[in-house]
Design an enzyme around this catalytic site. Sequence first.
Site, PDB file in Angstrom:
ATOM      1  N   ASP A  18     -28.135  -9.809  44.451  1.00 49.39           N
ATOM      2  CA  ASP A  18     -28.824  -9.733  43.314  1.00 49.39           C
ATOM      3  C   ASP A  18     -29.987 -10.958  43.058  1.00 49.39           C
ATOM      4  O   ASP A  18     -29.646 -11.918  43.469  1.00 49.39           O
ATOM      5  CB  ASP A  18     -27.719  -9.959  42.090  1.00 49.39           C
ATOM      6  CG  ASP A  18     -28.315  -9.259  40.841  1.00 49.39           C
ATOM      7  OD1 ASP A  18     -29.378  -8.769  40.758  1.00 49.39           O
ATOM      8  OD2 ASP A  18     -27.826  -9.831  39.762  1.00 49.39           O
ATOM      9  N   ASN A  66     -28.528   2.126  39.523  1.00 51.58           N
ATOM     10  CA  ASN A  66     -30.009   1.602  39.652  1.00 51.58           C
ATOM     11  C   ASN A  66     -30.764   3.044  39.822  1.00 51.58           C
ATOM     12  O   ASN A  66     -32.367   2.963  39.784  1.00 51.58           O
ATOM     13  CB  ASN A  66     -30.020   1.176  41.175  1.00 51.58           C
ATOM     14  CG  ASN A  66     -29.764  -0.377  41.269  1.00 51.58           C
ATOM     15  OD1 ASN A  66     -29.230  -0.687  42.209  1.00 51.58           O
ATOM     16  ND2 ASN A  66     -29.872  -0.796  40.076  1.00 51.58           N
TER      17      ASN A  66
END
Length: 249
Positions: A18, A66
């Site tokens: 991330d 996502n």
Amino acid sequence: MTDPAQRHLPKHVAIIMDGNNRFAKKRQLDKGDGHREGKNVLDPIVEHSRKIGIEALTVFAFSSENWNRPASEVELLMQLLEEAIHEQIPRMTEYEIALRFIGDRTRLSPSLQVLMAQAEQLTAHFQAMTLTIAISYGGMWDITDATKRIAAQVKAEQLSLDDINSELFKQHLSLGDLPPVDLLIRTGGDYRISNFLLWQIAYAELYFTPTLWPEFSIEEYDHAIEVFKGRERRFGYTSEQIQKINIEN
């Protein structure tokens, strides 16, 4: 005799990579440049994992959620994934690493699905390490998918209800043939699991770092492993029981 250092090494490491977009913003780069920088960080981590004896490395490249990102970013991520797979095939051959993918492939383009299947087939016989890339993956999807397949076998009278236990369920999940995750690393400063490998990380040690993924180094990776080695993993036992088991072993 097994090296004492190897005995305490995690067999299976999972990483939530991330911080790419925040890295780009920090450096005043385009968002795409953050993802490109992040892609370049993975290769040395993979090589180092193999070198020190990690059996399995699983990385979160693109989650089920996502797909909700802007279409332009999703398109770029799919393009980078395709580039990465092309680049990884010769690398996997050089280092004798099996490359796998987990996730809902039905949402991916036909060309990407074919490429993933080819990469898996070409590297399936390698045994030095297994690198798994999670694409269009979510832990809740994984558990739901396993449940559907088990239910279908029960309906077809291939399984009875009494056959169903945690071990059978595990075999129907992604990564069912690999060791459970020992160490989960998340970069980027957030303290959450984000629907990643929910079953497989049941007893994993968690390591969170504020370091953005494009800035994550081999040194910090080694530090995360050292932190893991220093933790007592009890699996429901008491400290005294664990100490006794360690002495007996």
